[in-house]
Write an enzyme that holds these catalytic residues in place. Structure first.
Site, PDB file in Angstrom:
ATOM      1  N   ALA A  58       6.840  -2.433  -8.312  1.00  0.00           N
ATOM      2  CA  ALA A  58       5.660  -3.221  -8.020  1.00  0.00           C
ATOM      3  C   ALA A  58       4.681  -2.502  -7.121  1.00  0.00           C
ATOM      4  CB  ALA A  58       6.083  -4.523  -7.351  1.00  0.00           C
ATOM      5  N   ASP A  88      19.745  -4.452  -2.739  1.00  0.00           N
ATOM      6  CA  ASP A  88      18.766  -3.361  -2.576  1.00  0.00           C
ATOM      7  C   ASP A  88      18.400  -3.204  -1.100  1.00  0.00           C
ATOM      8  OD1 ASP A  88      17.171  -1.284  -3.426  1.00  0.00           O
ATOM      9  OD2 ASP A  88      15.566  -2.548  -4.217  1.00  0.00           O
ATOM     10  N   GLY A 116       1.752  -1.082  -0.294  1.00  0.00           N
ATOM     11  CA  GLY A 116       2.948  -0.298  -0.580  1.00  0.00           C
ATOM     12  C   GLY A 116       3.276  -0.350  -2.049  1.00  0.00           C
TER      13      GLY A 116
HETATM   14  P1  ADP Z   1       9.565  -3.087  -5.100  1.00  0.00           P
HETATM   15  O1  ADP Z   1      10.328  -4.225  -5.664  1.00  0.00           O
HETATM   16  O2  ADP Z   1       8.770  -2.357  -6.145  1.00  0.00           O
HETATM   17  O3  ADP Z   1      10.412  -2.162  -4.271  1.00  0.00           O
HETATM   18  P2  ADP Z   1       8.613  -4.324  -2.648  1.00  0.00           P
HETATM   19  O4  ADP Z   1       8.599  -5.800  -2.674  1.00  0.00           O
HETATM   20  O5  ADP Z   1       9.768  -3.701  -1.943  1.00  0.00           O
HETATM   21  O6  ADP Z   1       8.454  -3.732  -4.127  1.00  0.00           O
HETATM   22  O7  ADP Z   1       7.260  -3.827  -1.975  1.00  0.00           O
HETATM   23  C1  ADP Z   1       6.932  -2.447  -1.942  1.00  0.00           C
HETATM   24  C2  ADP Z   1       6.360  -2.065  -0.573  1.00  0.00           C
HETATM   25  O8  ADP Z   1       5.183  -2.845  -0.291  1.00  0.00           O
HETATM   26  C3  ADP Z   1       7.300  -2.359   0.591  1.00  0.00           C
HETATM   27  O9  ADP Z   1       8.221  -1.307   0.814  1.00  0.00           O
HETATM   28  C4  ADP Z   1       6.314  -2.543   1.754  1.00  0.00           C
HETATM   29  O10 ADP Z   1       5.915  -1.283   2.246  1.00  0.00           O
HETATM   30  C5  ADP Z   1       5.120  -3.219   1.092  1.00  0.00           C
HETATM   31  N1  ADP Z   1       5.216  -4.685   1.205  1.00  0.00           N
HETATM   32  C6  ADP Z   1       5.918  -5.500   0.401  1.00  0.00           C
HETATM   33  N2  ADP Z   1       5.813  -6.796   0.768  1.00  0.00           N
HETATM   34  C7  ADP Z   1       5.009  -6.819   1.847  1.00  0.00           C
HETATM   35  C8  ADP Z   1       4.520  -7.871   2.720  1.00  0.00           C
HETATM   36  N3  ADP Z   1       4.859  -9.159   2.522  1.00  0.00           N
HETATM   37  N4  ADP Z   1       3.720  -7.526   3.758  1.00  0.00           N
HETATM   38  C9  ADP Z   1       3.399  -6.215   3.958  1.00  0.00           C
HETATM   39  N5  ADP Z   1       3.819  -5.184   3.187  1.00  0.00           N
HETATM   40  C10 ADP Z   1       4.619  -5.464   2.144  1.00  0.00           C
HETATM   41 MG    MG Z   2      11.329  -2.513  -2.469  1.00  0.00          MG
HETATM   42 MG    MG Z   3      12.339  -4.552  -5.741  1.00  0.00          MG
END
Ligand code: ADP
Ligand code: MG
Ligand code: MG
Length: 265
Positions: free
Chosen positions: A19, A128, A14
């Site tokens: 990120a 968030d 994702g």
């Molecule tokens: P950002 O801070 O850029 O929003 P996130 O931490 O929310 O990044 O991660 C972006 C996307 O990646 C999430 O919306 C999800 O779809 C996927 N993702 C994040 N962490 C995990 C995880 N631990 N396991 C599976 N998918 C994940």
């Molecule tokens: Mg996020």
């Molecule tokens: Mg974030």
């Protein structure tokens, strides 16, 4: 493929605003983990904020909060190693526009609210809250994730930073004005629930339009869209969407319990 630390990156899981998250296979142990790497090369301040995100999650231990396994730096690139949530996010499971059975939506709300109550009790505001940041665990439990812009309660940060971060569709008036508080998470969770129950966000349009509506326009009654919803439930959701944070429920746990009670009334 690319390797970071002990993990070979096999697949993009994702992308968020900040990120990319990859599925990683541990090269020696074989176990899977989620590897979160920020898009851009980071300034010193950003690196510090990212490490703070890791420390924040590391300090929390709750059945509905994603676990952080490690934080490493390789060739100047910091990355976060998280428990892998194999079933994606609630945004992925329920695409925009889908209407959920109220019992399912409130089940999600109860799980996220228990995580947020715990975070609030530890003086942390998530800031968030939205379906993209709710992951689905091994046993289909919901895991709160992405503490990237979480902040200590009572801390003050510049309005500019507040406005750039988070997601406008879910953002309460006080956070738009640079003064997030615990009740801000309740508002964002209520926007999420509103969306699950009606299939629509309470406020839509361009960024400027959304901001104006969050600040001054009462959320449209849910029963105008879905007449079968209990009046009591509509009232609970609308109270959590109050412009004045003091007019919302005092604790996010209370909001969730009231939703549950209203549904069973
Ligand atoms: P950002 O801070 O850029 O929003 P996130 O931490 O929310 O990044 O991660 C972006 C996307 O990646 C999430 O919306 C999800 O779809 C996927 N993702 C994040 N962490 C995990 C995880 N631990 N396991 C599976 N998918 C994940
Ligand atoms: Mg996020
Ligand atoms: Mg974030």
């Amino acid at each position: 493929g690319r390797q970071l630390g002990n993990y070979r990156l096999t697949q993009l899981l994702g992308k968020g605003g900040f990120a990319e998250v990859y599925l990683g296979d541990h090269v020696r142990l074989g176990m899977k983990a989620a590897i979160k790497v920020l898009h851009t090369s980071l300034s010193e301040e950003e690196t510090r904020a990212f490490q703070q995100e890791a420390q924040m999650i590391a300090a929390l231990s709750h059945p509905h909060i994603i676990r952080v396994l490690d934080f490493e730096v390789q060739d100047g690139i910091p990355f976060l190693i998280l428990d892998y949530a194999p079933n994606g996010s609630l945004r992925h499971k329920h695409p925009r526009g889908e209407r959920l059975a109220p019992s399912l939506a409130i089940d999600y709300v109860m799980q996220i609210a228990s995580a947020l109550q715990y975070a609030h009790d530890h003086q942390l505001i998530h800031r968030d809250i939205k379906p993209e940041n709710m992951l689905i665990g091994n046993r289909d439990e919901i895991l709160l994730s992405d503490f990237g812009i979480a902040t200590a309660a009572h801390s003050t940060s510049s309005m500019n930073t507040e406005m750039m971060m988070g997601t406008l569709a879910y953002m309460p008036p006080e956070q738009l004005q640079g003064k997030p508080r615990k009740e801000s998470d309740q508002y964002a969770l209520a926007v999420t629930l509103y969306q699950w129950l009606t299939g629509e966000l309470p406020f839509q349009g361009s960024s400027t339009e959304m901001i104006a509506q969050h600040l001054t326009k009462p959320a449209p009654p849910l029963r105008d869209k879905v007449s079968s919803l209990p009046v009591e439930l509509e009232q609970v959701v609308l109270r959590a969407l109050a412009k004045d944070p003091k007019a919302r429920y005092r604790q996010i746990q209370e909001f969730a319990t009231m939703c549950d009670t209203a549904l069973k009334a």
